[in-house]
Motif scaffolding. Structure first.
Motif, PDB file in Angstrom:
ATOM      1  N   ALA A   1       3.533  13.439  -0.896  1.00 13.72           N
ATOM      2  CA  ALA A   1       2.366  12.741  -0.347  1.00 13.72           C
ATOM      3  C   ALA A   1       1.557  13.658   0.555  1.00 13.72           C
ATOM      4  CB  ALA A   1       2.816  11.505   0.428  1.00 13.72           C
TER       5      ALA A   1
ATOM      6  N   LEU B   1       0.049  11.027  -3.882  1.00 17.26           N
ATOM      7  CA  LEU B   1       0.950  10.284  -4.763  1.00 17.26           C
ATOM      8  C   LEU B   1       0.334   9.993  -6.127  1.00 17.26           C
ATOM      9  CD1 LEU B   1       2.481   7.785  -2.175  1.00 17.26           C
ATOM     10  CD2 LEU B   1       3.394   9.987  -2.949  1.00 17.26           C
TER      11      LEU B   1
ATOM     12  N   THR C   1       5.407   7.602   1.963  1.00 17.53           N
ATOM     13  CA  THR C   1       4.203   6.898   1.541  1.00 17.53           C
ATOM     14  C   THR C   1       3.458   6.435   2.790  1.00 17.53           C
ATOM     15  OG1 THR C   1       5.154   4.652   1.448  1.00 17.53           O
ATOM     16  CG2 THR C   1       5.426   6.036  -0.503  1.00 17.53           C
TER      17      THR C   1
ATOM     18  N   CYS D   1      -2.072   8.157  -0.429  1.00 13.97           N
ATOM     19  CA  CYS D   1      -0.655   7.926  -0.127  1.00 13.97           C
ATOM     20  C   CYS D   1      -0.245   6.467  -0.294  1.00 13.97           C
ATOM     21  CB  CYS D   1      -0.341   8.397   1.287  1.00 13.97           C
ATOM     22  SG  CYS D   1      -0.563  10.181   1.496  1.00 13.97           S
ATOM     23  N   ASP D   2      -1.079   5.689  -0.989  1.00 16.33           N
ATOM     24  CA  ASP D   2      -0.736   4.305  -1.296  1.00 16.33           C
ATOM     25  C   ASP D   2       0.440   4.292  -2.264  1.00 16.33           C
ATOM     26  OD1 ASP D   2      -0.600   1.671  -2.279  1.00 16.33           O
ATOM     27  OD2 ASP D   2      -2.768   1.390  -2.146  1.00 16.33           O
ATOM     28  N   PRO D   3       1.563   3.631  -1.919  1.00 19.08           N
ATOM     29  CA  PRO D   3       2.718   3.626  -2.827  1.00 19.08           C
ATOM     30  C   PRO D   3       2.416   3.073  -4.206  1.00 19.08           C
ATOM     31  CG  PRO D   3       2.990   2.027  -1.050  1.00 19.08           C
ATOM     32  CD  PRO D   3       1.832   2.885  -0.684  1.00 19.08           C
TER      33      PRO D   3
ATOM     34  N   LEU E   1       2.285   5.270  -7.211  1.00 26.10           N
ATOM     35  CA  LEU E   1       3.535   5.732  -7.824  1.00 26.10           C
ATOM     36  C   LEU E   1       3.993   4.846  -8.985  1.00 26.10           C
ATOM     37  CD1 LEU E   1       5.532   6.527  -4.559  1.00 26.10           C
ATOM     38  CD2 LEU E   1       4.818   8.212  -6.274  1.00 26.10           C
TER      39      LEU E   1
ATOM     40  N   LEU F   1      10.939   3.945  -0.758  1.00 31.65           N
ATOM     41  CA  LEU F   1       9.582   4.175  -0.270  1.00 31.65           C
ATOM     42  C   LEU F   1       9.572   4.061   1.247  1.00 31.65           C
ATOM     43  CD1 LEU F   1       7.702   2.003  -2.923  1.00 31.65           C
ATOM     44  CD2 LEU F   1       8.420   4.402  -3.074  1.00 31.65           C
TER      45      LEU F   1
ATOM     46  N   GLY G   1       5.084   3.289   4.363  1.00 31.65           N
ATOM     47  CA  GLY G   1       4.179   2.405   3.641  1.00 31.65           C
ATOM     48  C   GLY G   1       2.903   2.017   4.364  1.00 31.65           C
TER      49      GLY G   1
ATOM     50  N   ALA H   1       4.263  -1.592  -1.148  1.00 31.65           N
ATOM     51  CA  ALA H   1       5.648  -1.137  -1.260  1.00 31.65           C
ATOM     52  C   ALA H   1       6.577  -2.323  -1.479  1.00 31.65           C
ATOM     53  CB  ALA H   1       6.051  -0.374  -0.002  1.00 31.65           C
TER      54      ALA H   1
END
Length: 389
Positions: free
Chosen positions: A175, A180, A237, A249-251, A254, A270, A273, A280
């Motif tokens: 990240a 991500l 994240t 970096c928003d989960p 992924l 994760l 978040g 997440a």
């Protein structure tokens, strides 16, 4: 300013916590500016005329830590820092860490600085410790002694395999290094070799930035190499310092990687978040191999920690949420992380039991899951070790 009592003797013993993501604490004495630097994710000093003590985290430190050093809660920062210097770094660490109620620490050893080892941290707290190996640091250490791309890739394969023999898990900061939103599938051998050659050549030209692994192909290679070990893989994240782009970096970015890695059996965890913790929670709800925590957000949101934790528990299954402090540098951050988690969770569960939404028995069971049992199961830690005293 000394407090008459450091703790309430009528308070029942607290169940032990497992801190599944944390770092060492600074061994040396800290001046005021150096101490304040650990109260923020900023990489710059506080703006002129302001202080990082004037934040939710700063207020939480002043609420929970002074009584453990013999001072009144909320004493002025200058009083607190003077008392800290009087006691010395080692004694402060011992007093604070032993008061957290944390029995096991899973320590990310990938940060630089004069920090305590996992064993030193556990000794001060009266607990036990396990190592979490940071993939990017492992790769950079191997690159320091690699003459060719073949040397490097062989070293990475051997290093990950060797680390998996003793570590509790791996961690990636992709990240920070890229974001991500990388391609989800494992890169082919040719692409990996070309990326390694390119990076090693750039490193040879010098410079701090060139020394860091940022190539998305190499980052994906590290992720997939770790996934095949069978150990849990932690992924940063959301919230962090300015070295990352928060919008990348928003989960939820992924999601395709989560789907792709599922057949390997790798457990993904994760971290943090915030402010995307609801995303997440969604991933933890719909994918059996995904878990989540919200630690970093709890300390930095302070008095609002209960609201953030409630948002995570709106959707995440209760067997999929783990406690951590993500404490780094200051033993105070362990105290704050543990206290805010307990206070937030106790407040939520008490309210839900009082209104009849939950039974008291279920509330106690879920508290144990979040505080320790989920981490024990995910990382294979076994049965808890009784705390002395």
């Amino acid at each position: 300013m000394e407090a008459a009592e450091q703790t309430d003797p009528t308070e029942p013993p607290l169940p032990p916590l497992v801190d599944h993501h944390c770092h060492g604490v600074v061994r040396s004495e800290l001046g005021s500016a150096a101490f304040e630097a650990f109260l923020t994710e900023s990489d710059a000093p506080a703006a002129l005329g302001t202080t990082f003590f004037d934040s939710q985290l700063g207020f939480a430190v002043r609420r929970w830590c002074p009584p453990l050093l013999g001072l009144e809660p909320h004493c002025p920062p200058a009083y607190y820092l003077a008392r800290r210097r009087e006691l010395g770094a080692r004694e402060v660490a011992r007093r604070l860490l032993s008061a957290t109620g944390i029995s096991e620490f899973l320590v990310d050893t990938g940060l630089p600085g004069n920090l305590t080892t996992p064993q030193e941290l556990a000794l001060a707290a009266g607990g036990t410790a396990h190592e979490i190996v940071r993939l990017e640091q492992l790769a950079e250490r191997i690159a320091d002694t690699s003459l060719t791309a073949d040397d490097f890739l062989t070293g990475v394969a051997d290093g990950i395999r060797e680390a998996a023999r003793t570590a509790a898990g791996f961690k990636s900061v992709a990240a920070y290094r890229y974001g991500l939103d990388f391609e989800p599938d494992p890169p082919g051998p040719g692409a990996v070799h070309t990326a390694a050659e390119r990076w090693l050549a750039r490193r040879g030209q010098g410079g701090t930035a060139a020394a860091r692994v940022t190539d998305p192909v190499l980052l994906r290679h590290l992720l997939w190499s770790a996934a095949y070990t069978g150990l849990p893989l932690q992924l940063h994240t959301g919230f962090g310092d300015p070295d990352l782009r928060l919008d990348r970096c928003d989960p939820l970015a992924l999601t395709d990687f989560v789907r792709a890695v599922r057949p390997t059996g790798c457990t993904l965890i994760l971290l943090h978040g915030y402010p995307y913790h609801r995303g997440a929670a969604y991933l933890a709800a719909v994918f059996p191999h995904v878990y989540a925590d919200v630690r970093l957000a709890l300390s930095h949101t302070g008095a609002r920690a209960g609201a953030v934790l409630a948002e995570m528990l709106e959707l995440a299954p209760f067997g999929k949420v783990l406690f951590s402090t993500d404490a780094y540098g200051l033993p105070e951050l362990y105290v704050v992380g543990a206290r805010l988690f307990r206070e937030a969770l106790t407040g939520l569960l008490t309210h839900w039991v009082a209104e009849g939404a939950w039974s008291r028995r279920d509330a106690r069971r879920v508290a144990a899951l979040l505080g320790a049992d989920n981490a024990r199961r995910v990382y294979g830690l076994g049965t808890p070790t009784p705390r002395a005293g």
